[in-house]
Design a protein around this motif. Structure first.
Motif, mmCIF file in Angstrom:
data_model
loop_
_atom_site.group_PDB
_atom_site.id
_atom_site.type_symbol
_atom_site.label_atom_id
_atom_site.label_comp_id
_atom_site.label_asym_id
_atom_site.label_seq_id
_atom_site.Cartn_x
_atom_site.Cartn_y
_atom_site.Cartn_z
ATOM 1 N N GLY A 209 105.325 14.827 -16.190
ATOM 2 C CA GLY A 209 105.881 15.825 -17.105
ATOM 3 C C GLY A 209 107.355 16.027 -16.827
ATOM 4 O O GLY A 209 107.813 15.913 -15.687
ATOM 5 N N ASP A 210 108.107 16.336 -17.872
ATOM 6 C CA ASP A 210 109.546 16.565 -17.718
ATOM 7 C C ASP A 210 109.784 17.752 -16.790
ATOM 8 O O ASP A 210 109.260 18.852 -17.025
ATOM 9 C CB ASP A 210 110.194 16.822 -19.081
ATOM 10 N N GLY A 211 110.574 17.534 -15.750
ATOM 11 C CA GLY A 211 110.885 18.611 -14.820
ATOM 12 C C GLY A 211 109.856 18.825 -13.737
ATOM 13 O O GLY A 211 110.049 19.678 -12.865
ATOM 14 N N VAL A 212 108.752 18.066 -13.760
ATOM 15 C CA VAL A 212 107.730 18.174 -12.716
ATOM 16 C C VAL A 212 108.117 17.224 -11.580
ATOM 17 O O VAL A 212 108.347 16.042 -11.801
ATOM 18 C CB VAL A 212 106.331 17.826 -13.256
ATOM 19 N N GLU A 213 108.208 17.759 -10.368
ATOM 20 C CA GLU A 213 108.628 16.972 -9.221
ATOM 21 C C GLU A 213 107.418 16.293 -8.575
ATOM 22 O O GLU A 213 106.410 16.946 -8.302
ATOM 23 C CB GLU A 213 109.332 17.874 -8.206
ATOM 24 N N ALA A 214 107.522 14.986 -8.368
ATOM 25 C CA ALA A 214 106.420 14.212 -7.797
ATOM 26 C C ALA A 214 106.962 13.253 -6.754
ATOM 27 O O ALA A 214 108.014 12.632 -6.947
ATOM 28 C CB ALA A 214 105.679 13.448 -8.892
ATOM 29 N N GLN A 215 106.227 13.124 -5.669
ATOM 30 C CA GLN A 215 106.581 12.230 -4.577
ATOM 31 C C GLN A 215 105.308 11.518 -4.155
ATOM 32 O O GLN A 215 104.227 12.113 -4.149
ATOM 33 C CB GLN A 215 107.148 13.065 -3.423
ATOM 34 N N ALA A 216 105.404 10.226 -3.795
ATOM 35 C CA ALA A 216 104.202 9.474 -3.436
ATOM 36 C C ALA A 216 104.485 8.538 -2.272
ATOM 37 O O ALA A 216 105.538 7.893 -2.209
ATOM 38 C CB ALA A 216 103.691 8.664 -4.637
ATOM 39 N N VAL A 217 103.519 8.470 -1.348
ATOM 40 C CA VAL A 217 103.607 7.588 -0.182
ATOM 41 C C VAL A 217 102.257 6.912 0.005
ATOM 42 O O VAL A 217 101.208 7.556 -0.107
ATOM 43 C CB VAL A 217 103.982 8.377 1.085
ATOM 44 N N ARG A 218 102.281 5.609 0.268
ATOM 45 C CA ARG A 218 101.046 4.868 0.526
ATOM 46 C C ARG A 218 100.807 4.786 2.031
ATOM 47 O O ARG A 218 101.674 4.351 2.785
ATOM 48 C CB ARG A 218 101.124 3.459 -0.053
ATOM 49 N N ILE A 219 99.616 5.222 2.447
ATOM 50 C CA ILE A 219 99.193 5.120 3.831
ATOM 51 C C ILE A 219 98.349 3.850 3.953
ATOM 52 O O ILE A 219 97.327 3.708 3.281
ATOM 53 C CB ILE A 219 98.347 6.340 4.260
ATOM 54 N N HIS A 220 98.775 2.924 4.795
ATOM 55 C CA HIS A 220 98.070 1.657 4.945
ATOM 56 C C HIS A 220 96.993 1.792 6.020
ATOM 57 O O HIS A 220 97.289 2.080 7.184
ATOM 58 C CB HIS A 220 99.063 0.546 5.300
ATOM 59 N N LEU A 221 95.737 1.608 5.613
ATOM 60 C CA LEU A 221 94.602 1.742 6.510
ATOM 61 C C LEU A 221 94.079 0.371 6.907
ATOM 62 O O LEU A 221 94.539 -0.653 6.402
ATOM 63 C CB LEU A 221 93.502 2.555 5.822
ATOM 64 N N TYR B 285 100.090 12.023 -2.923
ATOM 65 C CA TYR B 285 101.049 12.597 -3.871
ATOM 66 C C TYR B 285 101.387 14.021 -3.463
ATOM 67 O O TYR B 285 100.506 14.807 -3.114
ATOM 68 C CB TYR B 285 100.467 12.605 -5.286
ATOM 69 N N ASN B 286 102.679 14.356 -3.547
ATOM 70 C CA ASN B 286 103.181 15.700 -3.309
ATOM 71 C C ASN B 286 103.780 16.196 -4.626
ATOM 72 O O ASN B 286 104.732 15.591 -5.136
ATOM 73 C CB ASN B 286 104.238 15.661 -2.203
ATOM 74 N N ILE B 287 103.224 17.282 -5.187
ATOM 75 C CA ILE B 287 103.588 17.718 -6.533
ATOM 76 C C ILE B 287 104.132 19.144 -6.508
ATOM 77 O O ILE B 287 103.588 20.012 -5.824
ATOM 78 C CB ILE B 287 102.358 17.682 -7.481
ATOM 79 N N TYR B 288 105.194 19.379 -7.264
ATOM 80 C CA TYR B 288 105.612 20.755 -7.560
ATOM 81 C C TYR B 288 105.906 20.853 -9.040
ATOM 82 O O TYR B 288 106.785 20.156 -9.566
ATOM 83 C CB TYR B 288 106.849 21.174 -6.771
ATOM 84 N N LYS B 289 105.156 21.742 -9.724
ATOM 85 C CA LYS B 289 105.400 21.980 -11.147
ATOM 86 C C LYS B 289 105.964 23.387 -11.312
ATOM 87 O O LYS B 289 105.267 24.376 -11.070
ATOM 88 C CB LYS B 289 104.110 21.858 -11.962
ATOM 89 N N PRO B 290 107.239 23.489 -11.701
ATOM 90 C CA PRO B 290 107.819 24.816 -11.923
ATOM 91 C C PRO B 290 107.043 25.572 -13.001
ATOM 92 O O PRO B 290 106.476 24.961 -13.918
ATOM 93 C CB PRO B 290 109.249 24.501 -12.379
ATOM 94 N N PRO B 291 107.001 26.902 -12.922
ATOM 95 C CA PRO B 291 106.218 27.691 -13.886
ATOM 96 C C PRO B 291 106.619 27.467 -15.339
ATOM 97 O O PRO B 291 105.788 27.572 -16.237
ATOM 98 C CB PRO B 291 106.504 29.139 -13.455
ATOM 99 N N THR B 292 107.891 27.133 -15.580
ATOM 100 C CA THR B 292 108.358 26.987 -16.965
ATOM 101 C C THR B 292 108.162 25.585 -17.526
ATOM 102 O O THR B 292 108.422 25.359 -18.709
ATOM 103 C CB THR B 292 109.854 27.341 -17.046
ATOM 104 N N PHE C 255 100.841 23.613 -8.414
ATOM 105 C CA PHE C 255 100.738 23.235 -9.825
ATOM 106 C C PHE C 255 101.035 24.399 -10.771
ATOM 107 O O PHE C 255 101.176 24.185 -11.969
ATOM 108 C CB PHE C 255 99.335 22.692 -10.124
ATOM 109 N N ASN C 256 101.074 25.636 -10.255
ATOM 110 C CA ASN C 256 101.264 26.807 -11.109
ATOM 111 C C ASN C 256 100.329 26.762 -12.311
ATOM 112 O O ASN C 256 100.713 27.079 -13.442
ATOM 113 C CB ASN C 256 102.725 26.916 -11.563
ATOM 114 N N ALA C 257 99.100 26.325 -12.068
ATOM 115 C CA ALA C 257 98.074 26.232 -13.113
ATOM 116 C C ALA C 257 96.998 27.274 -12.832
ATOM 117 O O ALA C 257 96.619 27.480 -11.676
ATOM 118 C CB ALA C 257 97.467 24.835 -13.140
ATOM 119 N N HIS C 258 96.509 27.905 -13.881
ATOM 120 C CA HIS C 258 95.537 28.979 -13.713
ATOM 121 C C HIS C 258 94.283 28.692 -14.541
ATOM 122 O O HIS C 258 94.374 28.346 -15.724
ATOM 123 C CB HIS C 258 96.138 30.316 -14.153
ATOM 124 N N HIS C 259 93.137 28.864 -13.902
ATOM 125 C CA HIS C 259 91.861 28.657 -14.592
ATOM 126 C C HIS C 259 90.758 29.252 -13.727
ATOM 127 O O HIS C 259 90.839 29.191 -12.490
ATOM 128 C CB HIS C 259 91.610 27.158 -14.818
#
Length: 271
Positions: free
Chosen positions: A45-57, A65-72, A95-99
């Protein structure tokens, strides 16, 4: 995190996105003795911050995945959660998601509805929060999703002492308890091989081959010839994905259409 205040933790590989005009900053730390590599994150999503790292097993790999979604901002998590059809994943963040699925006392917003729809349609991914509030004011803003096959070896809990305005969350995966991945099916379907064609083509190659001077090159040439002639005479097997029969690939065109569908779908007003 600003560049003039760099954080370092000895013994850990650091993957970080610095704080900037369009970023709140994020970081993933992996113990240095564990092989890891940075991965290009999918669009969330536009403005949603995402970071990803692969752990080799030892027998597989896990993408964290490390996610931050601003409320707006509006969340587009379809491609993110679909990653579980392709590989083992752990997706965590604010995620600033409510349910009510996340917290029975909360009211639903559009992002919460979006995530619950994806969970309903995607059995390969599971939310492992226990329902405990992750914010000191009682909200459940921080969510953790994992590949469903990891659920039997997963434990999720709140740390009441390590906190800011959010409580720290601990997810433990006992990967050594997972059964080994199934062996891949044979590459060649030898039951349907055209052995005469294979022999004829290999003989044709040999009759025109100028033997190499060195044994290593001779060995490589013969291996390449066997591979090449097998491609002509022996059909391949058609294995299904180890996670899901409807495995599909994302490319730029599919990603663009996926985003277009999510943005143009009728929105449901939430209080």
């Amino acid at each position: 995190m600003s560049k003039d205040k760099q954080f370092r933790l000895p013994g850990y590989q650091q993957y970080s996105v610095p704080k900037g005009p369009n970023s709140h900053g994020s970081m993933i730390l992996v113990r240095a003795t564990i092989p890891s590599s940075e991965v290009e994150p999918v669009h969330c999503g536009d403005g949603v911050e995402a970071q990803a790292v692969r752990i080799h097993l030892a027998n597989d790999s896990l993408v964290v995945y490390n996610i931050y979604k601003p409320p707006t901002k509006r969340l587009e998590a379809g491609e993110l959660l679909t990653q579980a059809t392709q590989e083992l994943v752990l997706v965590a963040g604010d995620f600033n998601a409510h349910h009510p699925t996340f917290n029975s006392t909360t009211r639903m917003n559009q992002d919460g509805h979006h995530l619950v729809e994806l969970l309903t349609d995607g059995p390969e991914i599971t939310l492992i929060n226990t329902g405990e509030p992750t914010h000191i004011l009682g909200g459940t803003l921080d969510l953790t999703f994992i590949s469903t096959e990891l659920v039997p070896v997963a434990q999720w809990e709140i740390d009441d002492e390590l906190t800011s305005d959010h409580f720290a969350k601990t997810t433990t995966l006992r990967m050594e308890l997972l059964p080994p991945p199934p062996r891949l099916p044979p590459r060649w379907n030898t039951k349907k091989a055209n052995w005469k064609l294979y022999q004829d083509e290999l003989q044709k190659w040999f009759s025109n081959y100028e033997p190499a001077e060195y044994i290593d090159q001779l060995n490589q040439d013969l291996t390449d010839a066997i591979q090449h002639e097998a491609e002509k005479a022996i059909p391949k097997t058609n294995p299904t994905n180890r996670h899901h029969k409807d495995y599909w690939f994302y490319n730029d065109e599919v990603r663009e259409q996926n985003q277009h569908i999510q943005k143009t779908s009728p929105t449901i007003p939430f209080p």
